[in-house]
Enzyme design. Structure first.
Site, short mmCIF file in Angstrom:
data_model
loop_
_atom_site.label_atom_id
_atom_site.label_comp_id
_atom_site.label_asym_id
_atom_site.label_seq_id
_atom_site.Cartn_x
_atom_site.Cartn_y
_atom_site.Cartn_z
N VAL A 135 1.44 5.33 -14.01
CA VAL A 135 2.67 6.15 -14.28
C VAL A 135 3.42 5.71 -15.43
CG1 VAL A 135 4.93 7.09 -13.29
CG2 VAL A 135 2.69 6.51 -11.71
N LEU B 139 11.51 4.81 -8.90
CA LEU B 139 10.23 5.81 -8.17
C LEU B 139 9.72 5.27 -7.13
CD1 LEU B 139 10.25 6.42 -11.54
CD2 LEU B 139 7.65 6.48 -11.23
N GLY B 140 9.89 6.01 -5.97
CA GLY B 140 9.46 5.57 -4.62
C GLY B 140 8.00 6.12 -4.33
N SER B 141 7.84 6.39 -3.03
CA SER B 141 6.42 6.88 -2.78
C SER B 141 6.56 7.61 -1.52
CB SER B 141 5.69 5.79 -2.29
OG SER B 141 4.44 5.97 -1.76
N SER B 142 5.57 8.51 -1.35
CA SER B 142 5.70 9.57 -0.19
C SER B 142 5.37 8.79 1.02
CB SER B 142 4.32 10.41 -0.43
OG SER B 142 3.12 9.88 -0.57
N CYS B 143 4.79 7.26 0.80
CA CYS B 143 4.53 6.71 2.36
C CYS B 143 5.70 6.29 2.83
CB CYS B 143 3.52 5.69 1.91
SG CYS B 143 4.44 4.27 1.00
N TYR C 207 4.90 -2.08 1.91
CA TYR C 207 5.25 -1.14 0.71
C TYR C 207 6.10 -0.07 0.94
CZ TYR C 207 4.26 1.72 -3.30
OH TYR C 207 4.44 2.63 -4.59
N LYS D 183 10.06 0.13 -0.87
CA LYS D 183 10.43 1.17 -1.39
C LYS D 183 11.67 1.86 -0.96
CE LYS D 183 7.55 1.59 -4.94
NZ LYS D 183 8.07 1.64 -6.19
N HIS E 10 -7.05 3.83 -4.96
CA HIS E 10 -6.49 5.11 -4.27
C HIS E 10 -7.53 5.82 -4.04
CE1 HIS E 10 -2.22 3.82 -5.37
NE2 HIS E 10 -2.00 4.42 -4.21
N ARG F 202 -17.19 6.40 -7.36
CA ARG F 202 -18.49 6.20 -6.39
C ARG F 202 -19.41 7.29 -6.65
NH1 ARG F 202 -15.93 5.49 -1.03
NH2 ARG F 202 -15.03 3.88 -2.22
O1 GFB Z 1 -5.59 7.10 -1.55
P1 GFB Z 1 -5.48 6.27 -0.30
O2 GFB Z 1 -5.84 4.70 -0.31
O3 GFB Z 1 -4.00 6.13 0.25
O4 GFB Z 1 -6.35 7.08 1.13
P2 GFB Z 1 -2.90 6.97 1.42
C1 GFB Z 1 -6.32 8.37 1.13
C2 GFB Z 1 -7.05 8.93 2.32
O5 GFB Z 1 -8.50 8.92 1.58
C3 GFB Z 1 -7.26 8.15 3.36
C4 GFB Z 1 -9.56 8.37 2.44
O6 GFB Z 1 -7.43 8.69 4.60
C5 GFB Z 1 -8.57 7.26 3.21
O7 GFB Z 1 -9.18 7.02 4.25
N1 GFB Z 1 -10.42 7.62 1.56
C6 GFB Z 1 -11.73 8.20 1.78
C7 GFB Z 1 -10.16 6.65 0.85
N2 GFB Z 1 -12.63 7.43 0.71
C8 GFB Z 1 -11.66 6.68 0.10
C9 GFB Z 1 -11.82 5.57 -0.66
O8 GFB Z 1 -13.07 5.44 -1.15
N3 GFB Z 1 -10.93 4.89 -0.93
C10 GFB Z 1 -9.46 4.95 -0.56
N4 GFB Z 1 -8.35 4.08 -0.88
N5 GFB Z 1 -9.15 6.02 0.48
C11 GFB Z 1 -1.39 5.33 -0.12
C12 GFB Z 1 -0.50 4.11 0.40
O9 GFB Z 1 -1.85 5.74 1.33
O10 GFB Z 1 -0.68 6.34 -0.62
C13 GFB Z 1 0.12 3.57 -0.76
O11 GFB Z 1 -1.41 3.15 1.22
C14 GFB Z 1 0.91 4.86 -1.46
O12 GFB Z 1 1.19 2.88 -0.46
C15 GFB Z 1 0.09 5.98 -1.83
O13 GFB Z 1 1.91 5.48 -0.89
C16 GFB Z 1 0.55 7.13 -2.48
O14 GFB Z 1 -2.68 8.12 0.72
O15 GFB Z 1 -3.47 6.81 2.58
#
Ligand code: GFB
Length: 318
Positions: free
Chosen positions: A22, A111-115, A142, A146, A185, A193
């Site tokens: 960002v 900057l916060g976050s949607s979480c 987290y 935030k 993420h 992958r």
């Molecule tokens: O992007 P992600 O890790 O964050 O996961 P969140 C989003 C969705 O993608 C989840 C799925 O439902 C994961 O299970 N997913 C599928 C994967 N395959 C993968 C993979 O290989 N890697 C990851 N990482 N996810 C975050 C918060 O939540 O959102 C942070 O933990 C932050 O704090 C961010 O707020 C914006 O969207 O679930």
């Protein structure tokens, strides 16, 4: 939302976290403004170190601050590095916001976050649902950090009249993302992958969770543009969500990324991995009233993100 014009022209503008995805996008966007961009490397000033931050601020005295520095990561990073996520992010927010106040910065954007929204809050997520219910456990540390930053900005406005505003971005992706196989993420994780599977001629790619959660994805350069627009036009204690207004199921999203990367094999799901919150679609009514909408489609954004990944990994284009 009341808009309040704020002049950036000629000002010293500090981007905290300028090396992050960002922060780098903000630096690119601010290059189009007539401002004096101020940055400082983590090696010189660790934003978790209060004395270092206060000393630097007293010398640099930036007039405008985008507080984009944070310890960030995907669902597994948040769920495993829980102490680091809460400590680093509270320390960064507390140090920079207090230093901005002491040195009389004209304006600061946190900057916060949607979480930060409750796990089961009604969708799309409205800014006034903060603290109305339990958080998603995987990223509670987290989220708490935030929320602390948001409440600090609000409190400094209330007690000192500081023009400190807070924005809540949805899930972001784009150049400079973190591609770590475990800590990234979902967008960066799947780009890498599927790309590696294509090069290796693999027949199957495993995606985490059930694939049923829905997510909203905003290209990081759109995010930076929204931040500059809001810095120039918005002043108030209310949070402003920054998103696209559209979400997609992870199963469909995985197919879109596979198509863009050119991976033609199977996709399977590892349900031992966490799904996290079932949905995180932001209500962008306030953002639209302030005159901003995203312009990069998910397809175009993913193509640009994939090109950036290949360039960064100096991976030969296939
Ligand atoms: O992007 P992600 O890790 O964050 O996961 P969140 C989003 C969705 O993608 C989840 C799925 O439902 C994961 O299970 N997913 C599928 C994967 N395959 C993968 C993979 O290989 N890697 C990851 N990482 N996810 C975050 C918060 O939540 O959102 C942070 O933990 C932050 O704090 C961010 O707020 C914006 O969207 O679930």
């Amino acid at each position: 939302m009341a808009s309040a014009p704020f002049e950036l022209k000629g000002k010293s503008v500090y981007v905290a976290g300028h090396r992050g995805m960002v922060g780098a996008a903000l630096a690119r966007r601010l290059a189009r403004e007539d401002v004096k961009l101020v940055t400082v490397d983590r090696r010189e000033v660790d934003l978790c170190n209060q004395a270092a931050v206060f000393d630097w601020f007293a010398r640099a005295r930036p007039q405008v601050i985008f507080l984009a520095a944070a310890k960030v990561g995907g669902i597994v990073a948040n769920n495993t590095l829980r102490a680091e996520f809460i400590y680093d992010n509270i320390a960064i927010a507390a140090n920079v916001i207090q230093a901005a106040h002491v040195n009389r910065a004209e304006k600061l954007m946190f900057l916060g976050s949607s979480c930060i929204y409750p796990k089961l809050a009604p969708q799309p997520l409205r800014e006034d649902t903060v603290l109305t219910g339990p958080l998603e456990p995987t990223n509670e540390p987290y989220a708490i950090a935030k929320i602390a930053g948001i409440k600090m900005a609000e409190a400094y406005r209330s007690q000192y009249g500081s023009d400190f505003i807070s924005v809540m971005p949805t899930n972001l992706y784009g150049p400079g993302d973190n591609y770590h196989p475990e800590l990234s993420h979902v967008v960066a994780a799947l780009i890498r992958r599927f790309h590696e599977a294509k090069l290796a001629g693999a027949k199957n790619v495993v995606v985490w969770g059930t694939g049923t959660p829905r997510r909203e994805f905003l290209y990081v350069d759109d995010m930076a543009d929204a931040c500059v627009h809001l810095m120039k036009t918005y002043s108030g204690a209310d949070l402003i969500n920054i998103g696209t207004g559209e979400d997609i199921a992870i199963t469909e999203f995985a197919r879109v990324v596979a198509g863009i990367v050119g991976y033609r094999g199977e996709i399977s799901y590892d349900t031992s991995r966490p799904d996290g919150t079932p949905r995180k679609l932001l209500d962008i009514g306030r953002l639209e009233k302030l005159g901003w909408r995203a312009t990069t489609s998910l397809e175009d954004g993913l193509k640009r993100a994939y090109a950036a990944y290949q360039a960064a990994a100096s991976v030969p284009a296939q």
